[in-house]
Design a protein around this motif. Sequence first.
Motif, PDB file in Angstrom:
ATOM      1  N   UNK A 191       0.867  -1.177   0.000  1.00 55.75           N
ATOM      2  CA  UNK A 191       0.000   0.000   0.000  1.00 55.75           C
ATOM      3  C   UNK A 191       0.901   1.223   0.000  1.00 55.75           C
ATOM      4  N   UNK A 192       0.842   1.984  -1.089  1.00 57.08           N
ATOM      5  CA  UNK A 192       1.704   3.150  -1.241  1.00 57.08           C
ATOM      6  C   UNK A 192       0.881   4.433  -1.210  1.00 57.08           C
ATOM      7  N   UNK A 193       1.412   5.424  -0.482  1.00 60.12           N
ATOM      8  CA  UNK A 193       0.809   6.753  -0.431  1.00 60.12           C
ATOM      9  C   UNK A 193       1.810   7.698  -1.082  1.00 60.12           C
ATOM     10  N   UNK A 194       1.422   8.263  -2.214  1.00 63.38           N
ATOM     11  CA  UNK A 194       2.301   9.131  -2.982  1.00 63.38           C
ATOM     12  C   UNK A 194       1.718  10.540  -2.968  1.00 63.38           C
ATOM     13  N   UNK A 195       2.524  11.491  -2.484  1.00 67.47           N
ATOM     14  CA  UNK A 195       2.104  12.895  -2.461  1.00 67.47           C
ATOM     15  C   UNK A 195       3.029  13.664  -3.397  1.00 67.47           C
ATOM     16  N   UNK A 196       2.428  14.456  -4.270  1.00 66.93           N
ATOM     17  CA  UNK A 196       3.203  15.243  -5.229  1.00 66.93           C
ATOM     18  C   UNK A 196       2.781  16.703  -5.144  1.00 66.93           C
ATOM     19  N   UNK A 197       3.653  17.565  -5.642  1.00 66.40           N
ATOM     20  CA  UNK A 197       3.363  18.999  -5.617  1.00 66.40           C
ATOM     21  C   UNK A 197       2.345  19.374  -6.697  1.00 66.40           C
ATOM     22  N   UNK A 198       2.344  18.617  -7.781  1.00 66.54           N
ATOM     23  CA  UNK A 198       1.427  18.891  -8.897  1.00 66.54           C
ATOM     24  C   UNK A 198       0.588  17.652  -9.176  1.00 66.54           C
ATOM     25  N   UNK A 199      -0.491  17.846  -9.875  1.00 61.60           N
ATOM     26  CA  UNK A 199      -1.352  16.725 -10.256  1.00 61.60           C
ATOM     27  C   UNK A 199      -0.601  15.833 -11.238  1.00 61.60           C
ATOM     28  N   UNK A 200      -0.595  14.552 -10.966  1.00 56.25           N
ATOM     29  CA  UNK A 200       0.110  13.600 -11.819  1.00 56.25           C
ATOM     30  C   UNK A 200      -0.812  13.064 -12.907  1.00 56.25           C
ATOM     31  N   UNK A 201      -0.248  12.848 -14.089  1.00 54.83           N
ATOM     32  CA  UNK A 201      -1.024  12.249 -15.183  1.00 54.83           C
ATOM     33  C   UNK A 201      -1.163  10.753 -14.905  1.00 54.83           C
ATOM     34  N   UNK A 232       6.989  -6.333  -3.301  1.00 56.74           N
ATOM     35  CA  UNK A 232       5.581  -6.538  -3.612  1.00 56.74           C
ATOM     36  C   UNK A 232       5.344  -6.950  -5.059  1.00 56.74           C
ATOM     37  N   UNK A 233       4.319  -7.789  -5.253  1.00 63.08           N
ATOM     38  CA  UNK A 233       3.912  -8.221  -6.588  1.00 63.08           C
ATOM     39  C   UNK A 233       2.889  -7.258  -7.176  1.00 63.08           C
ATOM     40  N   UNK A 234       2.239  -6.519  -6.289  1.00 59.52           N
ATOM     41  CA  UNK A 234       1.154  -5.622  -6.686  1.00 59.52           C
ATOM     42  C   UNK A 234       1.159  -4.443  -5.720  1.00 59.52           C
ATOM     43  N   UNK A 235       0.721  -3.285  -6.199  1.00 59.53           N
ATOM     44  CA  UNK A 235       0.666  -2.103  -5.342  1.00 59.53           C
ATOM     45  C   UNK A 235      -0.747  -1.527  -5.341  1.00 59.53           C
ATOM     46  N   UNK A 236      -1.177  -1.142  -4.165  1.00 66.21           N
ATOM     47  CA  UNK A 236      -2.437  -0.409  -4.025  1.00 66.21           C
ATOM     48  C   UNK A 236      -2.015   1.054  -3.876  1.00 66.21           C
ATOM     49  N   UNK A 237      -2.295   1.839  -4.893  1.00 63.22           N
ATOM     50  CA  UNK A 237      -1.776   3.207  -4.960  1.00 63.22           C
ATOM     51  C   UNK A 237      -2.790   4.219  -4.442  1.00 63.22           C
ATOM     52  N   UNK A 238      -2.290   5.166  -3.648  1.00 61.98           N
ATOM     53  CA  UNK A 238      -3.097   6.275  -3.131  1.00 61.98           C
ATOM     54  C   UNK A 238      -2.332   7.557  -3.442  1.00 61.98           C
ATOM     55  N   UNK A 239      -2.921   8.404  -4.279  1.00 62.68           N
ATOM     56  CA  UNK A 239      -2.253   9.632  -4.696  1.00 62.68           C
ATOM     57  C   UNK A 239      -2.898  10.850  -4.052  1.00 62.68           C
ATOM     58  N   UNK A 240      -2.057  11.813  -3.691  1.00 60.05           N
ATOM     59  CA  UNK A 240      -2.534  13.081  -3.130  1.00 60.05           C
ATOM     60  C   UNK A 240      -1.650  14.197  -3.663  1.00 60.05           C
ATOM     61  N   UNK A 241      -2.172  15.398  -3.582  1.00 55.20           N
ATOM     62  CA  UNK A 241      -1.426  16.570  -4.046  1.00 55.20           C
ATOM     63  C   UNK A 241      -1.258  17.539  -2.880  1.00 55.20           C
ATOM     64  N   UNK A 242      -0.039  18.097  -2.755  1.00 52.04           N
ATOM     65  CA  UNK A 242       0.263  19.065  -1.716  1.00 52.04           C
ATOM     66  C   UNK A 242       1.166  20.142  -2.317  1.00 52.04           C
ATOM     67  N   UNK A 243       0.577  21.312  -2.561  1.00 49.22           N
ATOM     68  CA  UNK A 243       1.305  22.416  -3.198  1.00 49.22           C
ATOM     69  C   UNK A 243       2.527  22.851  -2.399  1.00 49.22           C
ATOM     70  N   UNK A 244       2.521  22.648  -1.086  1.00 49.06           N
ATOM     71  CA  UNK A 244       3.634  23.118  -0.249  1.00 49.06           C
ATOM     72  C   UNK A 244       4.925  22.331  -0.489  1.00 49.06           C
ATOM     73  N   UNK A 245       4.845  21.193  -1.183  1.00 46.56           N
ATOM     74  CA  UNK A 245       6.052  20.412  -1.464  1.00 46.56           C
ATOM     75  C   UNK A 245       6.953  21.118  -2.487  1.00 46.56           C
TER      76      UNK A 245
END
Length: 182
Positions: free
Chosen positions: A108-118, A135-148
């Motif tokens: 289970x991955x939580x990915x936070x980026x400064x901009x919206x990812x395609x 891991x053989x598989x990832x459960x992805x959770x994306x979020x955006x945080x402008x302060x990064x």
Amino acid sequence: MARLVSTTYGDALFELAKEQNKLDDLAKEVKDVQKVLAQNPDFSKLMNHPKVGKDEKLEVVKEVFDGRLDKELVGFLRLIVEKDRYADIDEILAYFITRVKEEKGIGIAYVTSAVKLSEIQKKLIEEKLIETTKYKEMEMNFAQDDTLIGGLVIRIGDKVVDSSIKSKLNELTKQLMKIQLA
């Protein structure tokens, strides 16, 4: 303390499910219980109310879940009530699901980026994580945080990889402060 409780009880349920060869079945039922509890906050209020006796709470568990869930899961829920741990039920069930996913090789991955990812960028990140982890598989959770400002922060379990510009600027500031003080 809540983490210790959730791991102790979550591990116990996991071991029971594994021992009984019911990992998939109990995981599905636990997810169903999580949904029911999320949709019915009054149920948790009742189960956590100090003026409702333990016997009454046990009767409620029996009335609501007996015949609808696997007897081991009903017994586990009764144990939670008997041990006065119902306040930790959400964390216990979430931990159990995490253990099941871990067993199946699902991270289970939580990915936070400064901009919206395609979608392409998201897919590339997922592929890279599968390639560089166990891991053989990832459960992805994306979020955006402008302060990064830029870069990514990736969290999988207790591990965090912070390649954000914000953290690099903070580190540079600390180093500069050390130089000034010397």
